[in-house]
Design a protein around this motif. Structure first.
Motif, PDB file in Angstrom:
ATOM      1  N   ALA A 108       3.125 -17.228  -2.107  1.00 51.52           N
ATOM      2  CA  ALA A 108       1.562 -16.135  -0.352  1.00 51.52           C
ATOM      3  C   ALA A 108       1.291 -16.176  -2.003  1.00 51.52           C
ATOM      4  CB  ALA A 108       2.930 -15.479   0.075  1.00 51.52           C
ATOM      5  N   LYS A 125      -3.201 -16.453  -1.767  1.00 48.62           N
ATOM      6  CA  LYS A 125      -3.825 -14.966  -1.150  1.00 48.62           C
ATOM      7  C   LYS A 125      -4.623 -14.740  -2.374  1.00 48.62           C
ATOM      8  CE  LYS A 125      -3.587 -11.661   1.359  1.00 48.62           C
ATOM      9  NZ  LYS A 125      -2.913 -10.563   2.182  1.00 48.62           N
ATOM     10  N   GLN A 164      13.292 -13.143  -5.038  1.00 50.77           N
ATOM     11  CA  GLN A 164      11.490 -12.646  -3.662  1.00 50.77           C
ATOM     12  C   GLN A 164      10.727 -13.913  -3.040  1.00 50.77           C
ATOM     13  OE1 GLN A 164      10.442  -8.815  -4.291  1.00 50.77           O
ATOM     14  NE2 GLN A 164       9.525  -9.520  -6.037  1.00 50.77           N
ATOM     15  N   LYS A 223     -12.428  -3.927  -3.111  1.00 55.62           N
ATOM     16  CA  LYS A 223     -11.611  -3.402  -2.785  1.00 55.62           C
ATOM     17  C   LYS A 223      -9.647  -4.001  -2.340  1.00 55.62           C
ATOM     18  CE  LYS A 223     -14.291  -0.968   0.996  1.00 55.62           C
ATOM     19  NZ  LYS A 223     -14.564  -1.151   2.171  1.00 55.62           N
ATOM     20  N   SER A 224      -8.908  -3.006  -2.383  1.00 52.75           N
ATOM     21  CA  SER A 224      -7.952  -4.085  -2.988  1.00 52.75           C
ATOM     22  C   SER A 224      -7.518  -4.632  -1.768  1.00 52.75           C
ATOM     23  CB  SER A 224      -6.457  -2.373  -3.056  1.00 52.75           C
ATOM     24  OG  SER A 224      -6.345  -2.502  -3.707  1.00 52.75           O
ATOM     25  N   GLN A 225      -6.501  -5.238  -2.459  1.00 46.93           N
ATOM     26  CA  GLN A 225      -5.798  -6.570  -1.108  1.00 46.93           C
ATOM     27  C   GLN A 225      -4.194  -6.556  -1.367  1.00 46.93           C
ATOM     28  OE1 GLN A 225      -7.657  -8.595   1.178  1.00 46.93           O
ATOM     29  NE2 GLN A 225      -9.266  -8.246   0.867  1.00 46.93           N
ATOM     30  N   GLU A 226      -3.750  -6.831  -0.742  1.00 49.29           N
ATOM     31  CA  GLU A 226      -1.761  -6.706  -0.492  1.00 49.29           C
ATOM     32  C   GLU A 226      -1.820  -8.499  -1.280  1.00 49.29           C
ATOM     33  OE1 GLU A 226      -0.200  -5.214   2.810  1.00 49.29           O
ATOM     34  OE2 GLU A 226       1.487  -4.488   1.777  1.00 49.29           O
ATOM     35  N   PHE A 275       5.117  -9.315  -1.579  1.00 47.68           N
ATOM     36  CA  PHE A 275       5.784 -10.160  -3.076  1.00 47.68           C
ATOM     37  C   PHE A 275       6.490 -11.350  -2.487  1.00 47.68           C
ATOM     38  CE2 PHE A 275       5.946  -5.408  -2.411  1.00 47.68           C
ATOM     39  CZ  PHE A 275       5.736  -4.430  -3.066  1.00 47.68           C
ATOM     40  N   GLU A 276       6.199 -12.122  -2.290  1.00 51.46           N
ATOM     41  CA  GLU A 276       6.439 -13.450  -1.874  1.00 51.46           C
ATOM     42  C   GLU A 276       5.980 -14.048  -3.030  1.00 51.46           C
ATOM     43  OE1 GLU A 276       7.730 -16.902  -1.872  1.00 51.46           O
ATOM     44  OE2 GLU A 276       5.627 -16.403  -0.933  1.00 51.46           O
ATOM     45  N   PRO A 277       5.938 -15.239  -4.184  1.00 53.61           N
ATOM     46  CA  PRO A 277       4.901 -15.282  -4.883  1.00 53.61           C
ATOM     47  C   PRO A 277       4.236 -16.443  -5.003  1.00 53.61           C
ATOM     48  CG  PRO A 277       7.573 -15.454  -6.268  1.00 53.61           C
ATOM     49  CD  PRO A 277       7.113 -14.734  -4.571  1.00 53.61           C
ATOM     50  N   ALA A 305      -8.476  -5.809   4.191  1.00 48.23           N
ATOM     51  CA  ALA A 305      -7.034  -5.913   3.908  1.00 48.23           C
ATOM     52  C   ALA A 305      -5.929  -4.955   4.772  1.00 48.23           C
ATOM     53  CB  ALA A 305      -6.251  -5.060   2.174  1.00 48.23           C
ATOM     54  N   PHE A 337       0.870  -1.378   0.047  1.00 42.65           N
ATOM     55  CA  PHE A 337       0.231  -0.274  -0.330  1.00 42.65           C
ATOM     56  C   PHE A 337       1.357   1.427   0.090  1.00 42.65           C
ATOM     57  CE2 PHE A 337      -2.860  -2.784   1.873  1.00 42.65           C
ATOM     58  CZ  PHE A 337      -3.325  -3.159   0.821  1.00 42.65           C
ATOM     59  N   MET A 341       9.806 -14.320   0.175  1.00 41.99           N
ATOM     60  CA  MET A 341      10.484 -12.855   1.720  1.00 41.99           C
ATOM     61  C   MET A 341       9.214 -13.028   2.448  1.00 41.99           C
ATOM     62  SD  MET A 341      11.810 -10.256   0.194  1.00 41.99           S
ATOM     63  CE  MET A 341      11.476  -9.391  -1.839  1.00 41.99           C
TER      64      MET A 341
END
Lengths: 349, 333
Positions: A233, A237, B255, A223-226, A229-231, B306, A197, B258
């Protein structure tokens, strides 16, 4: 934001033509190539003349310009450097790329000082860290024209650079909304994910939602989800997001890992999605080519830096240039994906 | 002859067998996290039934397969009284090295995987030597290795994904009996590790060293060697997990892994492993990994905002630990 640093700007800025017109109006004198040997602090000195036809005839032969940037082994940065180098060579500049191994701003400052010591008629610097601002101001104060690229400098900072060229997340967010809305026929639900974010990704996600609401009011944007950067995970998600709503027909990600995230999630959840993500890396372009991803947003990293060289030439030739230029970020779809493979081949990345 | 044993309480009342059974079950250390897991699944399934859809279950299990493999090593190491913050970076290093070896240097895929895992073991050995032999704190050593290994991954990969990989890599992510290979690898490692911890001399030594190092040494256990072995095992498993993620993605992404380090430690602690060492089980650790994954996924499926999800994960984690403490104090185990 550096993971998003991929993109193309379809056309160079029209700086030269604008500059030529201004030259005709201001009839600024132009230095000859003889003064090229005096490279220090000559940036703002006029070096342009006007031909009989009114076109600019400004010699920048031998003028020393530098691209000072971090991460020399990073392919994104290499594309930026290639844009600078190739354009500098075309125009006849004595262009030098000075890049550090890592993103430590102190090393960039050292490289910048090195450039000033050796003589500089202009520099192109991505101001990715506020620690670089004092150097930009110092160089500008010494009469060296600076063009900043890719990251915007806050309005509150008066650093004296000649031009700030950067992509506009609001523009490409809105463009992605238009494309997805069209692809899903103006109906259905769209999932949005961000790497983090941060202000740039927030702007892209918000402009996406706003543009969708305006152009395709029947499309529901979640709504946007985070995704992070771990592929692995991120894929997990995204699968969860898909399970949360069986009407999801498309996904938009504001990060460079997004295409892989959503292609992986669609595969695992056995869902057919229209996916748009960021960055024209080879894996992402392959996903576009294969049809697993509809498009990627191409930030114009090559063109930004070629245009920065054009802007330097204009400044050296005594032209006025726009203080801030928003670089357009087009979509790469199956229709134009080969152009981007060519670009990557050309820049050796 | 069947003898029915009925416990008589001080008040003279006879405990019902069901109650005795419940008390016996509650004395099992893993029951606390298991109950929390059941409750979490039930709540999320009630909120949104698609939480228990097969695709979501498979995705969650696949994700915990990667972190679970790392979790097995980390659990053994923590039981031995140490911990390793570099696991995520070592996973990335393993993935990138394997990818470069097979794509740029033409090494056969199995050999590239073996070299990557061997590299992970070597990193574990370095962590172990610096911690156990030199006497530096594991926190500092493995934190330093976290940065070093991640940085090395970027250097080796040139800062970007190693891509494309040879087609044969896909066999590492193929489905076997309907499930991805990573899940079977994880299951095999988990079963073997659980057996090792429960039945083998090495497992007993890990508990002994982690529980009381001096006492273990007096009993003739070479504590340093046991800890070194645990560090090496953790490094090797982390690299293997990285290779499996690489196979799933089809690229060596620097990455990978991570933020795994804290997620794994948090999960195994939630699963009943004491950071002081000497306590816990592989089964409990993996239930902890599964629990945190279920909560993370469930919050998304339930439509929780989120920005609130990390708050919820942290709260649920603390609540689960609190409930387990209550169980432990009341029923033991």
């Amino acid at each position: 934001m550096w993971e998003q640093d991929r993109g193309r700007w379809p056309r160079r800025l029209t700086l030269l033509s604008v500059a030529a017109a201004l030259v005709a109006l201001t009839a600024t004198g132009c230095g000859s190539s003889d003064d090229s040997g005096d490279s220090a602090s000559t940036g703002t000195q006029s070096a342009a003349s006007t031909t009989a036809s009114g076109e600019k005839d400004c010699s920048i032969e031998g003028k020393k310009i530098q691209f000072v940037a971090p991460l020399k082994s990073n392919p994104t940065m290499q594309v930026m450097a290639a844009g600078f180098e190739q354009r500098a060579e075309e125009l006849g500049f004595d262009g030098t790329v000075l890049m550090s191994d890592d993103a430590d701003p102190q090393k960039i400052l050292a490289l910048g000082q090195q450039a000033m010591t050796q003589g500089s008629d202009g520099m192109v610097i991505p101001p990715y860290d506020a620690a670089l601002y004092p150097f930009i101001k110092q160089a500008s104060d010494q009469g060296i024209p600076i063009i900043t690229t890719h990251s915007s400098v806050p309005d509150s900072e008066d650093l004296g650079m000649k031009q700030d060229i950067h992509p506009d997340p609001a523009q490409y967010g809105a463009e992605a909304a238009r494309a997805i809305g069209e692809q899903i026929g103006g109906r259905g639900t769209v999932a949005v994910t961000q790497g983090g974010f941060n202000p740039i990704e927030n702007a892209a996600a918000e402009s996406f939602a706003a543009a969708m609401k305006e152009q395709y009011p029947d499309v529901k944007v979640l709504k946007s989800q985070e995704e992070g950067f771990e592929p692995a995970a991120a894929i997990s998600k995204a699968v969860s997001v898909l399970q949360s709503d069986d009407t999801i027909a498309a996904a938009y990600s504001t990060t460079g890992g997004g295409p892989k995230t959503w292609a992986g999630a669609a595969d695992q959840a056995k869902r057919d999605l229209t996916i748009i993500g960021m960055d024209y890396t080879r894996p992402n372009l392959d996903l576009v080519r294969s049809g697993k991803v509809y498009a990627v947003v191409a930030q114009p990293i090559y063109e930004e830096h070629a245009d920065a060289v054009d802007a330097l030439k204009a400044v050296i030739c005594g032209e006025e240039v726009e203080a801030e230029v928003s670089a357009e970020s087009p979509l790469v779809t199956q229709d134009n994906v080969e152009e981007y493979f060519d670009l990557l081949d050309r820049t050796g990345t | 002859m069947l003898v029915r044993r009925v416990r008589v309480t001080p008040g003279g009342q006879h405990d019902a067998p069901a109650r005795q059974l419940l008390h016996a079950a509650l004395r099992v250390p893993e029951v606390g996290i298991l109950l929390a897991l059941v409750v979490a699944v039930a709540v999320f399934a009630l909120v949104n039934p698609s939480f228990v859809a097969w695709a979501n279950i498979e995705s969650n299990v696949r994700t915990i397969a990667f972190i679970g493999i790392v979790g097995v090593g980390q659990a053994m190491l923590i039981i031995a009284g140490e911990f390793d913050l570099s696991v995520g970076s070592v996973a990335a290093l393993g993935a990138v090295v394997a990818a470069v070896l097979m794509s740029d240097h033409g090494l056969p895929i199995p050999l590239a995987v073996v070299v990557a895992v061997a590299l992970g073991i070597t990193v574990g050995l370095v962590n172990g030597l610096l911690t156990v032999k030199v006497g530096l704190p594991a926190l500092i050593v493995t934190l330093g290795m976290l940065f070093a290994a991640r940085g090395l991954s970027y250097v080796i990969s040139g800062g970007t994904e190693v891509y494309p990989l040879p087609d044969g890599v896909k066999t590492l992510s193929d489905r076997v009996l309907g499930l991805p290979m990573a899940i079977w690898v994880f299951a095999a490692i988990a079963i073997v590790a659980d057996l090792v911890m429960r039945r083998s001399g090495f497992g007993r030594r890990l508990y002994a060293v982690g529980g009381n190092r001096e006492a273990a040494q007096l009993a003739g256990i070479r504590a340093d060697r046991i800890k070194l072995a645990a560090f090496m095992l953790t490094g090797g498993l982390a690299a293997l997990a990285g290779v499996l993620v690489m196979a799933q993605l089809g690229s060596g992404d620097p990455q990978i892994g991570m933020n795994w380090e804290l997620a794994v430690i948090a999960a195994v602690v939630v699963g009943g492993i004491s950071l002081r060492g000497g306590v816990g089980s592989i089964a409990g650790a993996l239930l902890g990994v599964l629990f945190l994954q279920v909560v993370s996924s469930g919050l998304v499926v339930s439509g929780v905002e989120a920005t609130l999800q990390p708050v919820a994960v942290g709260t649920v984690m603390i609540a689960a630990l609190g409930l387990d403490q209550v169980r432990h104090r009341r029923y033991g185990g």
